[in-house]
Design an enzyme around this catalytic site. Sequence first.
Site, PDB file in Angstrom:
ATOM      1  N   ARG A  68      -9.059   4.308  -8.109  1.00 22.17           N
ATOM      2  CA  ARG A  68      -8.648   3.942  -6.667  1.00 22.17           C
ATOM      3  C   ARG A  68      -9.483   3.719  -5.757  1.00 22.17           C
ATOM      4  NH1 ARG A  68      -4.507   2.037  -7.447  1.00 22.17           N
ATOM      5  NH2 ARG A  68      -3.427   2.524  -5.406  1.00 22.17           N
ATOM      6  N   GLU A  78       0.855  -1.233  -0.157  1.00 19.15           N
ATOM      7  CA  GLU A  78      -0.085   0.010  -0.082  1.00 19.15           C
ATOM      8  C   GLU A  78       0.864   1.325  -0.019  1.00 19.15           C
ATOM      9  OE1 GLU A  78      -3.263  -0.178  -0.641  1.00 19.15           O
ATOM     10  OE2 GLU A  78      -3.777  -2.261   0.364  1.00 19.15           O
ATOM     11  N   ASN A 125       1.242   3.877  -3.133  1.00 18.95           N
ATOM     12  CA  ASN A 125       0.945   5.471  -3.115  1.00 18.95           C
ATOM     13  C   ASN A 125       1.746   6.470  -3.454  1.00 18.95           C
ATOM     14  OD1 ASN A 125      -1.543   5.384  -1.886  1.00 18.95           O
ATOM     15  ND2 ASN A 125      -0.809   5.608   0.435  1.00 18.95           N
TER      16      ASN A 125
END
Lengths: 101, 147
Positions: free
Chosen positions: B106, B46, B50
Amino acid sequence: MRATCKRKGDTMTVSLSGELDQHGAAAVQDKLKACAEDEAVKKLVVDMSKVVFMDSSGIGALLGRYRTMSEKKGSMVLKNPSDQINKLLRMAGMAKLVEKN
Amino acid sequence: MENSMTMRFLALSGNESFARAVASAFFAQLDPTMAELADLKTAVSEAVTNCVVHAYGDDAPSNYITMAMTLKDNVATVVIEDTGRGIADVEQAKQPFFTSAPELERSGMGFSVMEAFMDSLTVESTVGKGTRVTMAKRVGGKNDERE
């Protein structure tokens, strides 16, 4: 990440294999969209038995297809996600889409 | 047990899997359970994603992400940072389902997953300078039983 699609009547089964991260989701996005947007398809079955990893990018991809199916009053079912993927699906409020064995 | 490593890699989506593999191999030294390792890998994924998606815009392929990991006793700590555009409102960014890129499908769950799967999460960011994400997780406990 690979996606293969097979249609039988109004049911499209998408078999995913590999890692459904942002990289993997981008690789199969066009194919997944085409499978879900097929006019003849009323039910989308996503077989996740060969998905060895998923993060929230995979959630985004699945949500996108869920929206497509909802917009045409169809349905989507997820089959055989791993325990870790189930954990993510529960976090996203998508546990109800998982087919019970 | 005390160990640390640092690596730097280009902000390419293909490196998301690479970062997970490195994290997995490094944290294996703590003898985590399968579930703990899966949580660590997912949180790393994650944070790296990002950076790949948001830090550098179109300049991502020529910019770097740094990942540093430490093991101390039973605690695994990961620091993932970029020198990209930064986050103007970190609290807003951490809100579940918030995304600054809705056009990219997203889910906006990245920080939520990091918070759920790790014991602690700190996000520090300066607009125009970059973002640093620090996460830690206590792992195993088997080590406490070893002689």
